[in-house]
Scaffold this motif. Structure first.
Motif, PDB file in Angstrom:
ATOM      1  N   GLY A   9       0.820  -1.349   0.021  1.00 29.14           N
ATOM      2  CA  GLY A   9       0.022  -0.040   0.021  1.00 29.14           C
ATOM      3  C   GLY A   9       0.792   1.255   0.012  1.00 29.14           C
ATOM      4  N   GLY A  10       0.375   2.279  -0.671  1.00 30.90           N
ATOM      5  CA  GLY A  10       1.170   3.433  -0.931  1.00 30.90           C
ATOM      6  C   GLY A  10       2.122   3.631  -1.939  1.00 30.90           C
ATOM      7  N   GLU A  11       2.272   2.479  -2.770  1.00 34.49           N
ATOM      8  CA  GLU A  11       3.027   2.612  -3.903  1.00 34.49           C
ATOM      9  C   GLU A  11       3.022   3.552  -4.936  1.00 34.49           C
ATOM     10  N   THR A  12       3.770   4.319  -5.253  1.00 41.10           N
ATOM     11  CA  THR A  12       3.702   4.919  -6.545  1.00 41.10           C
ATOM     12  C   THR A  12       3.288   3.886  -7.876  1.00 41.10           C
ATOM     13  N   VAL A  13       2.345   4.409  -8.638  1.00 44.52           N
ATOM     14  CA  VAL A  13       2.165   3.480  -9.765  1.00 44.52           C
ATOM     15  C   VAL A  13       1.962   4.056 -10.949  1.00 44.52           C
ATOM     16  N   LEU A  14       2.318   3.295 -12.099  1.00 45.39           N
ATOM     17  CA  LEU A  14       2.013   3.685 -13.326  1.00 45.39           C
ATOM     18  C   LEU A  14       1.042   2.582 -13.973  1.00 45.39           C
ATOM     19  N   TYR A  15      -0.193   2.752 -14.306  1.00 44.52           N
ATOM     20  CA  TYR A  15      -1.203   1.826 -14.810  1.00 44.52           C
ATOM     21  C   TYR A  15      -1.233   1.903 -16.427  1.00 44.52           C
ATOM     22  N   LEU A  16      -1.026   1.226 -17.101  1.00 50.42           N
ATOM     23  CA  LEU A  16      -1.176   1.232 -18.451  1.00 50.42           C
ATOM     24  C   LEU A  16      -2.498   0.285 -18.834  1.00 50.42           C
ATOM     25  N   GLY A  17      -3.373   0.990 -19.638  1.00 53.27           N
ATOM     26  CA  GLY A  17      -4.575   0.696 -20.058  1.00 53.27           C
ATOM     27  C   GLY A  17      -5.658   0.929 -19.190  1.00 53.27           C
ATOM     28  N   ALA A  18      -5.749   2.114 -18.634  1.00 52.69           N
ATOM     29  CA  ALA A  18      -6.780   2.425 -17.512  1.00 52.69           C
ATOM     30  C   ALA A  18      -8.087   2.572 -17.991  1.00 52.69           C
ATOM     31  N   ALA A  19      -8.666   2.358 -19.117  1.00 48.08           N
ATOM     32  CA  ALA A  19      -9.861   2.545 -19.704  1.00 48.08           C
ATOM     33  C   ALA A  19     -10.592   3.574 -18.912  1.00 48.08           C
ATOM     34  N   SER A  20     -11.691   3.273 -18.640  1.00 46.44           N
ATOM     35  CA  SER A  20     -12.754   4.167 -18.003  1.00 46.44           C
ATOM     36  C   SER A  20     -12.712   4.405 -16.321  1.00 46.44           C
ATOM     37  N   GLY A  21     -11.574   3.593 -16.010  1.00 41.69           N
ATOM     38  CA  GLY A  21     -11.017   3.946 -14.448  1.00 41.69           C
ATOM     39  C   GLY A  21     -11.690   2.821 -13.596  1.00 41.69           C
ATOM     40  N   THR A  22     -12.366   1.932 -13.800  1.00 41.83           N
ATOM     41  CA  THR A  22     -12.884   0.875 -12.822  1.00 41.83           C
ATOM     42  C   THR A  22     -11.760   0.295 -11.997  1.00 41.83           C
ATOM     43  N   THR A  23     -10.757  -0.354 -12.527  1.00 45.09           N
ATOM     44  CA  THR A  23      -9.740  -0.743 -11.748  1.00 45.09           C
ATOM     45  C   THR A  23      -8.643   0.310 -11.044  1.00 45.09           C
ATOM     46  N   VAL A  24      -8.371   1.120 -11.984  1.00 47.17           N
ATOM     47  CA  VAL A  24      -7.285   2.159 -11.606  1.00 47.17           C
ATOM     48  C   VAL A  24      -8.098   3.028 -10.240  1.00 47.17           C
ATOM     49  N   SER A  25      -9.242   3.125 -10.364  1.00 43.12           N
ATOM     50  CA  SER A  25      -9.633   4.003  -9.140  1.00 43.12           C
ATOM     51  C   SER A  25      -9.734   2.908  -7.952  1.00 43.12           C
ATOM     52  N   HIS A  26      -9.676   1.677  -7.982  1.00 42.21           N
ATOM     53  CA  HIS A  26      -9.184   0.927  -6.746  1.00 42.21           C
ATOM     54  C   HIS A  26      -8.304   0.952  -6.366  1.00 42.21           C
ATOM     55  N   VAL A  27      -6.996   0.845  -7.386  1.00 42.62           N
ATOM     56  CA  VAL A  27      -5.663   1.026  -7.182  1.00 42.62           C
ATOM     57  C   VAL A  27      -5.276   2.352  -6.505  1.00 42.62           C
ATOM     58  N   ALA A  28      -5.923   3.395  -6.983  1.00 40.11           N
ATOM     59  CA  ALA A  28      -5.629   4.968  -6.438  1.00 40.11           C
ATOM     60  C   ALA A  28      -6.323   5.040  -5.068  1.00 40.11           C
ATOM     61  N   ASP A  29      -6.965   3.972  -4.662  1.00 42.86           N
ATOM     62  CA  ASP A  29      -7.576   4.125  -2.893  1.00 42.86           C
ATOM     63  C   ASP A  29      -6.499   3.563  -2.183  1.00 42.86           C
ATOM     64  N   PHE A  30      -5.727   2.575  -2.677  1.00 43.19           N
ATOM     65  CA  PHE A  30      -4.762   2.188  -1.609  1.00 43.19           C
ATOM     66  C   PHE A  30      -3.451   2.703  -2.008  1.00 43.19           C
ATOM     67  N   ALA A  31      -2.990   3.148  -3.074  1.00 40.68           N
ATOM     68  CA  ALA A  31      -1.624   3.366  -3.626  1.00 40.68           C
ATOM     69  C   ALA A  31      -1.328   4.977  -3.309  1.00 40.68           C
ATOM     70  N   GLY A  32      -0.114   5.279  -3.800  1.00 47.28           N
ATOM     71  CA  GLY A  32       0.278   6.526  -3.811  1.00 47.28           C
ATOM     72  C   GLY A  32      -0.233   7.206  -5.170  1.00 47.28           C
ATOM     73  N   PRO A  33       0.741   8.205  -5.537  1.00 52.69           N
ATOM     74  CA  PRO A  33       0.557   8.895  -6.913  1.00 52.69           C
ATOM     75  C   PRO A  33       0.294   7.642  -7.954  1.00 52.69           C
ATOM     76  N   THR A  34      -0.881   7.901  -8.797  1.00 56.77           N
ATOM     77  CA  THR A  34      -1.114   6.721  -9.500  1.00 56.77           C
ATOM     78  C   THR A  34      -1.338   7.639 -11.240  1.00 56.77           C
ATOM     79  N   TYR A  35      -0.110   7.226 -12.006  1.00 57.44           N
ATOM     80  CA  TYR A  35      -0.379   7.597 -13.329  1.00 57.44           C
ATOM     81  C   TYR A  35      -1.144   6.718 -14.105  1.00 57.44           C
ATOM     82  N   ALA A  36      -2.156   6.950 -14.888  1.00 56.34           N
ATOM     83  CA  ALA A  36      -3.082   6.230 -15.673  1.00 56.34           C
ATOM     84  C   ALA A  36      -3.231   6.689 -17.193  1.00 56.34           C
ATOM     85  N   VAL A  37      -2.473   5.869 -17.930  1.00 58.85           N
ATOM     86  CA  VAL A  37      -2.401   6.067 -19.418  1.00 58.85           C
ATOM     87  C   VAL A  37      -3.568   5.286 -20.102  1.00 58.85           C
ATOM     88  N   GLU A  38      -4.391   6.101 -20.829  1.00 59.36           N
ATOM     89  CA  GLU A  38      -5.146   5.478 -21.559  1.00 59.36           C
ATOM     90  C   GLU A  38      -5.080   6.122 -22.988  1.00 59.36           C
TER      91      GLU A  38
END
Length: 211
Positions: free
Chosen positions: A58-87
């Protein structure tokens, strides 16, 4: 398997499920601020539900590739640190921007994951690289984005067999993609993501020392 801080198993409608603490995004059930993380709609959720060796705290800095409309990356951002979402696609990006309005740590990027040079000036070194892209050459995408991953970071990747070759046996496809991936990563864990996602393989890896 220990879950990251900020991810818990909670009961929804009499059934236990993964959950994160954050604003709801769509129609997922939410109790006391905890929203259900449905593994049928999330490859990362399926990987955690299967107990894969994620190594996250938890708290990790994240690069998320293929974020689409945000369903999963929203959960990731709930427990992670800065989250860069590429779509890459404009239509889901509009939804993703709306999701980010409720999450100060989520940063949407309208970019192509196959061209990391287009966002290299924005993304800082990350602890976690998550990849869920529907394109041929999935291993090559992970290798190209390895530059952002800290030496002790982790890759969580969902490999879609039919994005590589719709006619080939999925296990053959998985082996070929993983073999290419090993040019830059050491594989820690690999598991099929059924029953949640057909013909998908979850992979957890770390950068290798000579890649």
């Amino acid at each position: 398997m220990t879950l990251p801080n900020g991810v818990e198993r909670r009961e929804f409608d009499g059934r236990e499920s993964l959950a994160t603490d954050g604003p709801t995004v769509s129609d997922e059930p939410s109790i006391g601020g905890w929203r259900r993380w449905n593994p049928n709609r999330s490859k990362v959720g399926a990987m955690l539900d299967h107990g894969m060796e994620h190594g996250l705290s938890g708290g990790e800095t994240v690069l998320y590739l293929g974020a689409a409309s945000g369903t999963t990356v929203s959960h990731v951002a709930d427990f992670a640190g800065p989250t860069y979402a590429v779509e890459f696609a404009a239509r889901p990006m509009r939804d993703l921007v709306g999701v980010a309005e409720d999450r100060q740590r989520l940063f949407p990027l309208l970019k192509d994951a196959r061209k990391p040079e287009s966002y290299a000036h924005v993304v800082e070194p990350v602890d976690l690289l998550i990849q869920d892209v529907a394109t041929r050459g999935q291993a090559e995408v992970a290798l190209a984005n390895r530059q952002f991953l800290e030496d002790n970071g982790r890759l969580l990747m969902a490999i879609k067999a039919r994005s590589e070759d719709v006619t080939a046996d999925p296990e053959t496809v998985f082996d070929e993609v993983v073999a290419t991936l090993e040019e830059g990563y050491e594989i820690l864990d690999r598991q099929r993501l059924e029953p949640y996602h057909d013909d998908h393989l979850g992979v957890v890896a770390v950068p290798n020392t000579d890649g």
